[in-house]
Enzyme design. Structure first.
Site, PDB file in Angstrom:
ATOM      1  N   LEU A   1       0.817  -1.215   0.000  1.00 32.02           N
ATOM      2  CA  LEU A   1       0.000   0.000   0.000  1.00 32.02           C
ATOM      3  C   LEU A   1       0.848   1.262   0.000  1.00 32.02           C
ATOM      4  O   LEU A   1       1.936   1.313   0.561  1.00 32.02           O
ATOM      5  CB  LEU A   1      -0.996   0.007   1.165  1.00 32.02           C
ATOM      6  CG  LEU A   1      -0.530   0.106   2.604  1.00 32.02           C
ATOM      7  CD1 LEU A   1      -0.150   1.516   3.002  1.00 32.02           C
ATOM      8  CD2 LEU A   1      -1.639  -0.374   3.499  1.00 32.02           C
TER       9      LEU A   1
ATOM     10  N   GLY B   1      11.302   9.992  -0.076  1.00 19.53           N
ATOM     11  CA  GLY B   1      11.474   9.913   1.385  1.00 19.53           C
ATOM     12  C   GLY B   1      10.443   8.951   1.919  1.00 19.53           C
ATOM     13  O   GLY B   1       9.980   8.064   1.205  1.00 19.53           O
TER      14      GLY B   1
ATOM     15  N   CYS C   1       9.363   4.016   4.014  1.00 12.60           N
ATOM     16  CA  CYS C   1       9.602   2.747   3.314  1.00 12.60           C
ATOM     17  C   CYS C   1      10.810   2.782   2.389  1.00 12.60           C
ATOM     18  O   CYS C   1      11.803   2.121   2.657  1.00 12.60           O
ATOM     19  CB  CYS C   1       8.367   2.336   2.539  1.00 12.60           C
ATOM     20  SG  CYS C   1       6.988   1.919   3.607  1.00 12.60           S
TER      21      CYS C   1
ATOM     22  N   ARG D   1       8.332  11.026   8.141  1.00 11.84           N
ATOM     23  CA  ARG D   1       9.534  10.194   8.261  1.00 11.84           C
ATOM     24  C   ARG D   1      10.422  10.392   7.031  1.00 11.84           C
ATOM     25  O   ARG D   1       9.965  10.313   5.913  1.00 11.84           O
ATOM     26  CB  ARG D   1       9.149   8.715   8.407  1.00 11.84           C
ATOM     27  CG  ARG D   1       8.587   8.391   9.782  1.00 11.84           C
ATOM     28  CD  ARG D   1       8.140   6.955   9.870  1.00 11.84           C
ATOM     29  NE  ARG D   1       6.984   6.695   9.010  1.00 11.84           N
ATOM     30  CZ  ARG D   1       6.493   5.487   8.761  1.00 11.84           C
ATOM     31  NH1 ARG D   1       7.043   4.425   9.304  1.00 11.84           N
ATOM     32  NH2 ARG D   1       5.445   5.330   7.983  1.00 11.84           N
TER      33      ARG D   1
HETATM   34  C1  UDX Z   1       5.995   3.011  -1.080  1.00 10.53           C
HETATM   35  C2  UDX Z   1       5.564   2.016  -2.172  1.00 10.53           C
HETATM   36  O1  UDX Z   1       5.035   2.740  -3.287  1.00 10.53           O
HETATM   37  C3  UDX Z   1       4.531   1.052  -1.625  1.00 10.53           C
HETATM   38  O2  UDX Z   1       4.186   0.097  -2.602  1.00 10.53           O
HETATM   39  C4  UDX Z   1       5.109   0.355  -0.397  1.00 10.53           C
HETATM   40  O3  UDX Z   1       4.153  -0.489   0.168  1.00 10.53           O
HETATM   41  C5  UDX Z   1       5.580   1.372   0.634  1.00 10.53           C
HETATM   42  O4  UDX Z   1       6.489   2.294   0.031  1.00 10.53           O
HETATM   43  P1  UDX Z   1       4.913   5.215  -0.023  1.00 10.53           P
HETATM   44  O5  UDX Z   1       6.123   5.281   0.847  1.00 10.53           O
HETATM   45  O6  UDX Z   1       3.566   5.432   0.585  1.00 10.53           O
HETATM   46  O7  UDX Z   1       4.841   3.781  -0.745  1.00 10.53           O
HETATM   47  O8  UDX Z   1       5.096   6.324  -1.146  1.00 10.53           O
HETATM   48  P2  UDX Z   1       5.321   6.391  -2.719  1.00 10.53           P
HETATM   49  O9  UDX Z   1       4.090   6.869  -3.354  1.00 10.53           O
HETATM   50  O10 UDX Z   1       5.956   5.180  -3.245  1.00 10.53           O
HETATM   51  O11 UDX Z   1       6.375   7.589  -2.774  1.00 10.53           O
HETATM   52  C6  UDX Z   1       7.647   7.475  -2.132  1.00 10.53           C
HETATM   53  C7  UDX Z   1       8.454   8.730  -2.298  1.00 10.53           C
HETATM   54  O12 UDX Z   1       8.866   8.886  -3.656  1.00 10.53           O
HETATM   55  C8  UDX Z   1       7.720  10.024  -1.947  1.00 10.53           C
HETATM   56  O13 UDX Z   1       8.590  10.855  -1.229  1.00 10.53           O
HETATM   57  C9  UDX Z   1       7.384  10.627  -3.299  1.00 10.53           C
HETATM   58  O14 UDX Z   1       7.288  12.019  -3.247  1.00 10.53           O
HETATM   59  C10 UDX Z   1       8.586  10.187  -4.112  1.00 10.53           C
HETATM   60  N1  UDX Z   1       8.344  10.110  -5.572  1.00 10.53           N
HETATM   61  C11 UDX Z   1       7.407   9.250  -6.060  1.00 10.53           C
HETATM   62  C12 UDX Z   1       9.111  10.891  -6.446  1.00 10.53           C
HETATM   63  O15 UDX Z   1       9.969  11.659  -6.019  1.00 10.53           O
HETATM   64  N2  UDX Z   1       8.891  10.769  -7.790  1.00 10.53           N
HETATM   65  C13 UDX Z   1       7.960   9.927  -8.315  1.00 10.53           C
HETATM   66  O16 UDX Z   1       7.848   9.875  -9.558  1.00 10.53           O
HETATM   67  C14 UDX Z   1       7.203   9.139  -7.426  1.00 10.53           C
END
Ligand code: UDX
Length: 437
Positions: A150, A261, A264, A334
């Site tokens: 998720l 960030g 995860c 976080r």
């Molecule tokens: C992530 C995974 O997507 C999810 O499948 C797993 O279960 C947990 O880790 P999450 O941490 O909620 O989920 O956020 P995500 O939407 O993946 O974004 C992570 C980071 O990447 C954010 O800081 C977001 O701003 C950044 N990001 C995302 C980018 O900088 N560029 C992008 O194109 C996509």
């Protein structure tokens, strides 16, 4: 079915509520009494769109309760482990203390035939170790690893309608009795056509870390391209659009900016490297070190660009940071790149004000030295430079003409490349994106 969910944070609270929504009788167990109390009164102790409504909805059915008492897990047939696996202090590896404590605490309440389902992200090999530990105390308990994919901000939809279910079972076989039991748990989404894969325990553990590593790599790839675009005078957003149209590549997770960030991706790629080292396969993942390094360089780059934007240095400059959460639609700070940048700017003499629709309480606990302002207009007032660092919709939709009347100097750094640069420039702003000319 009767289900217990151990650990009710960003993952467990949503999982418990969603399992009740699917018709099961669920007890959520959360050791932090204040969080358990809040959840019991149908209030999520963190911000996740739709969660308060879902909690209220299912609690009216009396199928969902929350407690701090692990003994209440007794009588459940399926037990989900949803506790955190943060990065160890001063090391890259994952801290498994909470997983081990949860399983040990649960053992007295397990019965033969129960299914213990791990959802937390763990280093490969953890599930087999836990299966041995459980078997030593209660024979006949099935230990399964069913990783969670998720995304915060979309957690309910991702739980109720995931892209896929992955079941890791001891023998990797479809005929394993635990498969039938999990199929009953997920009967509704499976009937709706969600794909389900049965694999062995180490494969299930690796699926999760591999998926997160791939996503992190994709983001760092486009951010590396942003560095090149900066050097060559090209535009990374157009480059991403163009390569993203290739179906083999895809546009998702190619948004260049201040980097990833959250709770995860950063810690998962580090734990993966640490585990590969333990397994003697560290060479296979040395590229993740570069992925991490590219990601960290984004933060320094923003500080440098802000200094350039402010012309005569950062000292005494009033900087407004839009967004504190690590991503929009979340209050999670976080490893938030935005807060890390805000703190660096402040250390270098800027007077930083941070605003965010949901994450200010968490942000002020983590970085009490920063100044926080909940009112957007107030935060923008008299700014010498504005930094859009978390792309909440209210920041993407800002009217450059209206904001111009609030600030001292119309300078904006678009840390997520989400603003229409031409529109802002026409309104008289000095606009800087990341990897955009
Ligand atoms: C992530 C995974 O997507 C999810 O499948 C797993 O279960 C947990 O880790 P999450 O941490 O909620 O989920 O956020 P995500 O939407 O993946 O974004 C992570 C980071 O990447 C954010 O800081 C977001 O701003 C950044 N990001 C995302 C980018 O900088 N560029 C992008 O194109 C996509």
């Amino acid at each position: 079915m009767r289900i217990s969910v151990i650990g009710c944070g960003y993952l467990g609270a949503v999982h418990a509520a969603c399992m009740a929504k699917l018709g099961h009788e669920v007890v959520g167990i959360e050791l932090d009494e204040s969080k358990a109390k809040a959840l019991a009164s149908a209030e999520a102790p963190f911000f996740e769109p739709g969660l308060d409504d879902l909690l209220q909805d299912v609690q009216q059915t009396a199928r969902l309760t929350f407690t701090s008492d692990i003994a209440r897990a007794s009588g459940s047939h399926v037990h989900f482990i949803c506790v955190g696996t943060p990065q160890k202090k001063g090391e890259n590896g994952a801290d498994l203390t909470y997983v081990h404590e949860a399983v040990r605490a649960l053992i007295p309440y397990l019965s033969p035939g129960d299914v213990l389902v791990g959802k937390s992200t763990v280093p490969v090999g953890t599930a087999a170790g836990l299966a041995r530990l459980v078997a030593d105390h209660v024979p006949g308990v099935h230990v399964v690893w069913n990783p969670e994919f998720l995304r915060e901000g979309h957690a309910i939809q991702d739980t109720l309608q995931p892209d896929r279910f992955v079941y890791g079972v001891a023998d990797g076989s479809e005929d394993n009795v635990a498969v039938t039991i999990l199929d009953k748990v997920y009967e509704t989404p499976l009937a709706d056509g969600t794909v389900r894969l049965v694999v062995d325990l180490p494969t299930a553990e690796l699926v999760k870390t591999a998926a997160n590593s791939f996503l992190a790599t994709k983001i760092s790839f486009i951010n590396a391209m942003a560095e090149l675009c900066d050097a060559a005078g090209a535009d990374v957003t157009q480059l991403a659009d163009a390569i993203g149209l290739d179906e083999r590549i895809g546009r998702k997770f190619l948004q260049a900016g201040i980097g990833f960030g959250g709770g995860c991706l950063p810690k998962d790629i580090r734990a993966f490297m640490a585990r590969a080292g333990e397994l003697g396969a560290d060479q296979a993942l040395t590229f993740l070190r570069e992925v991490d390094a590219i990601n960290m360089r984004r933060r320094t780059r923003v500080v440098e660009l802000t200094r350039e934007l402010c012309v005569d240095g950062l000292l005494g400059k009033r900087i407004t940071v839009l967004g504190a959460a690590f991503k929009p639609d979340s209050d999670d700070v976080r490893d938030s790149p935005s807060l890390s940048i805000a703190a660096q700017l402040q250390l270098q003499g800027a007077v930083v004000t941070v605003t965010d629709p949901k994450a200010l309480a968490n942000a002020s606990r983590r970085f009490p030295e920063l100044q926080y302002e909940p009112e957007l207009d107030q935060a923008l007032r008299n700014a010498d430079a504005v930094l859009l660092l978390t792309e909440w919709s209210e920041y993407r939709d800002l009217d450059p003409y209206v904001v111009k009347d609030l600030v001292t100097e119309p300078r904006i750094l678009d840390g997520r490349n989400v603003l229409d640069s031409a529109k802002w420039r026409t309104a008289g702003w000095q606009y800087r994106g990341l990897g955009r000319p």
